[in-house]
Design an enzyme around this catalytic site. Structure first.
Site, PDB file in Angstrom:
ATOM      1  N   HIS A  16       4.909  -8.278  -4.579  1.00 25.53           N
ATOM      2  CA  HIS A  16       3.543  -8.578  -4.113  1.00 25.53           C
ATOM      3  C   HIS A  16       3.124  -9.994  -4.519  1.00 25.53           C
ATOM      4  O   HIS A  16       2.397 -10.158  -5.504  1.00 25.53           O
ATOM      5  CB  HIS A  16       2.553  -7.607  -4.760  1.00 25.53           C
ATOM      6  CG  HIS A  16       2.684  -6.195  -4.310  1.00 25.53           C
ATOM      7  ND1 HIS A  16       1.990  -5.674  -3.242  1.00 25.53           N
ATOM      8  CD2 HIS A  16       3.428  -5.177  -4.799  1.00 25.53           C
ATOM      9  CE1 HIS A  16       2.295  -4.403  -3.085  1.00 25.53           C
ATOM     10  NE2 HIS A  16       3.159  -4.073  -4.015  1.00 25.53           N
ATOM     11  N   ARG A  74      12.921   3.440  -0.008  1.00 27.21           N
ATOM     12  CA  ARG A  74      11.555   3.568  -0.546  1.00 27.21           C
ATOM     13  C   ARG A  74      11.600   3.971  -2.015  1.00 27.21           C
ATOM     14  O   ARG A  74      12.447   4.774  -2.415  1.00 27.21           O
ATOM     15  CB  ARG A  74      10.768   4.651   0.199  1.00 27.21           C
ATOM     16  CG  ARG A  74      10.215   4.217   1.529  1.00 27.21           C
ATOM     17  CD  ARG A  74       9.363   5.340   2.125  1.00 27.21           C
ATOM     18  NE  ARG A  74       8.162   5.591   1.348  1.00 27.21           N
ATOM     19  CZ  ARG A  74       7.693   6.786   1.052  1.00 27.21           C
ATOM     20  NH1 ARG A  74       8.311   7.877   1.458  1.00 27.21           N
ATOM     21  NH2 ARG A  74       6.588   6.903   0.359  1.00 27.21           N
ATOM     22  N   CYS A 125       6.171  -5.181   0.280  1.00 32.40           N
ATOM     23  CA  CYS A 125       6.309  -3.826  -0.267  1.00 32.40           C
ATOM     24  C   CYS A 125       6.213  -2.768   0.841  1.00 32.40           C
ATOM     25  O   CYS A 125       7.150  -2.622   1.612  1.00 32.40           O
ATOM     26  CB  CYS A 125       5.305  -3.606  -1.394  1.00 32.40           C
ATOM     27  SG  CYS A 125       5.816  -2.310  -2.532  1.00 32.40           S
ATOM     28  N   ILE A 140       5.603  -2.805  -7.537  1.00 31.03           N
ATOM     29  CA  ILE A 140       4.818  -1.594  -7.748  1.00 31.03           C
ATOM     30  C   ILE A 140       5.392  -0.480  -6.867  1.00 31.03           C
ATOM     31  O   ILE A 140       5.236  -0.510  -5.645  1.00 31.03           O
ATOM     32  CB  ILE A 140       3.330  -1.827  -7.406  1.00 31.03           C
ATOM     33  CG1 ILE A 140       2.767  -2.997  -8.220  1.00 31.03           C
ATOM     34  CG2 ILE A 140       2.522  -0.547  -7.656  1.00 31.03           C
ATOM     35  CD1 ILE A 140       1.400  -3.473  -7.757  1.00 31.03           C
ATOM     36  N   ARG A 141       6.071   0.448  -7.476  1.00 24.74           N
ATOM     37  CA  ARG A 141       6.768   1.497  -6.714  1.00 24.74           C
ATOM     38  C   ARG A 141       7.451   0.883  -5.499  1.00 24.74           C
ATOM     39  O   ARG A 141       7.294   1.332  -4.362  1.00 24.74           O
ATOM     40  CB  ARG A 141       5.820   2.625  -6.312  1.00 24.74           C
ATOM     41  CG  ARG A 141       5.318   3.431  -7.511  1.00 24.74           C
ATOM     42  CD  ARG A 141       4.650   4.735  -7.120  1.00 24.74           C
ATOM     43  NE  ARG A 141       5.579   5.673  -6.489  1.00 24.74           N
ATOM     44  CZ  ARG A 141       6.516   6.366  -7.138  1.00 24.74           C
ATOM     45  NH1 ARG A 141       6.678   6.224  -8.445  1.00 24.74           N
ATOM     46  NH2 ARG A 141       7.284   7.203  -6.486  1.00 24.74           N
ATOM     47  N   GLU A 160       0.909 -11.694  -3.336  1.00 20.99           N
ATOM     48  CA  GLU A 160      -0.548 -11.827  -3.149  1.00 20.99           C
ATOM     49  C   GLU A 160      -1.316 -11.498  -4.437  1.00 20.99           C
ATOM     50  O   GLU A 160      -2.522 -11.721  -4.507  1.00 20.99           O
ATOM     51  CB  GLU A 160      -1.024 -10.937  -1.991  1.00 20.99           C
ATOM     52  CG  GLU A 160      -1.031  -9.429  -2.249  1.00 20.99           C
ATOM     53  CD  GLU A 160       0.332  -8.764  -2.112  1.00 20.99           C
ATOM     54  OE1 GLU A 160       1.355  -9.480  -2.014  1.00 20.99           O
ATOM     55  OE2 GLU A 160       0.373  -7.519  -2.122  1.00 20.99           O
ATOM     56  N   GLY A 177       0.871  -1.174   0.000  1.00 20.49           N
ATOM     57  CA  GLY A 177       0.000   0.000   0.000  1.00 20.49           C
ATOM     58  C   GLY A 177       0.901   1.215   0.000  1.00 20.49           C
ATOM     59  O   GLY A 177       1.773   1.335  -0.851  1.00 20.49           O
ATOM     60  N   GLU A 178       0.716   2.068   0.961  1.00 20.94           N
ATOM     61  CA  GLU A 178       1.559   3.265   1.067  1.00 20.94           C
ATOM     62  C   GLU A 178       2.045   3.349   2.523  1.00 20.94           C
ATOM     63  O   GLU A 178       1.249   3.554   3.431  1.00 20.94           O
ATOM     64  CB  GLU A 178       0.737   4.494   0.657  1.00 20.94           C
ATOM     65  CG  GLU A 178       1.458   5.796   0.834  1.00 20.94           C
ATOM     66  CD  GLU A 178       2.870   5.771   0.283  1.00 20.94           C
ATOM     67  OE1 GLU A 178       3.062   5.457  -0.908  1.00 20.94           O
ATOM     68  OE2 GLU A 178       3.809   6.052   1.054  1.00 20.94           O
ATOM     69  N   SER A 179       3.346   3.161   2.688  1.00 19.93           N
ATOM     70  CA  SER A 179       3.868   3.043   4.054  1.00 19.93           C
ATOM     71  C   SER A 179       3.693   4.322   4.865  1.00 19.93           C
ATOM     72  O   SER A 179       3.528   4.265   6.086  1.00 19.93           O
ATOM     73  CB  SER A 179       5.335   2.617   4.026  1.00 19.93           C
ATOM     74  OG  SER A 179       6.126   3.569   3.329  1.00 19.93           O
TER      75      SER A 179
END
Ligand code: GLN
Length: 200
Positions: free
Chosen positions: A179, A110, A81, A139-140, A181, A49-51
């Site tokens: 990822h 990051r 991630c 993904i990023r 998942e 997601g976004e840490s």
């Protein structure tokens, strides 16, 4: 314990995909959004997601210190991630106010691949999960710049001249920059569920 109870931290990120992968790997998969729910699981996944968002909301929700305490008490945790970033002892390019669960003796950068390309897929060889190379989605994604002596490097990817670490394990803690998942291949989750079984 045949079917350990494994939580997915449900603050932000791709929670549903991890729940499905964990169920496929033989766990009883549940969401964790409170300290009561955290206390009821044998292991925890911190999703992608976004840490910065996960960090901020974990603090606001009063979950950050309980997460740190659970980790210090030996709860197995797997971060993918953004979750890898949350489990790192040192983070480059973090937001100044960003906080972490920490626990893995590594330096993570990051959005490291982001300078070259935002997202990509690669076949990654992971001897610890056995079998064919695993199709990994980045993904990023962060990468791991360095690890301490207690950390096992599970996988690397080559990009140009660079060979970067993208999966690690330290005791009951597992982290991947990618990822698993998202690709319907449950081998990394099976490895984690096995780690939870052993610890419980
Ligand atoms: N770039 C994100 C972060 O810094 C991680 C991206 C991801 O989890 N797919 O948290």
């Amino acid at each position: 314990m045949t079917s350990p109870r494994v939580g997915v931290l449900s603050i932000q990120g791709d929670v549903r995909e991890h729940l499905r992968a964990l169920a496929e790997a033989g766990a009883t998969a549940v969401t964790v959004g409170s300290t009561v729910e955290l206390a009821a699981v044998d292991g925890l996944v911190i999703p992608g997601g976004e840490s910065t968002t996960i960090s901020r909301l974990a603090r606001i929700d009063g979950l950050l210190d309980p997460l740190r305490a659970a980790r210090a008490a030996g709860m197995p945790m797997y971060g993918s991630c953004a979750g890898m970033i949350m489990l790192a002892d040192r983070v480059e390019d973090a937001r100044p106010d960003q906080e972490f669960v920490a626990g893995i003796d590594m330096t993570v950068r990051r959005n490291a691949f982001g300078r070259q390309v935002d997202s990509f897929e690669a076949d990654v060889d992971i001897p610890a999960v056995g079998g064919e190379p695993l199709r990994a989605v980045f993904i990023r994604a962060p990468w791991v710049e360095s690890v301490g002596p207690a950390v096992d490097v599970l996988a690397r990817v080559s990009r140009g001249d660079d060979d970067t670490i993208v999966a690690v394990r330290q005791g009951p803690l597992l982290a991947t920059a990618f990822h698993p998942e998202l690709t319907g291949d449950a081998r990394v989750h099976e490895l984690f569920v096995e780690m939870v079984r052993k610890q419980a």
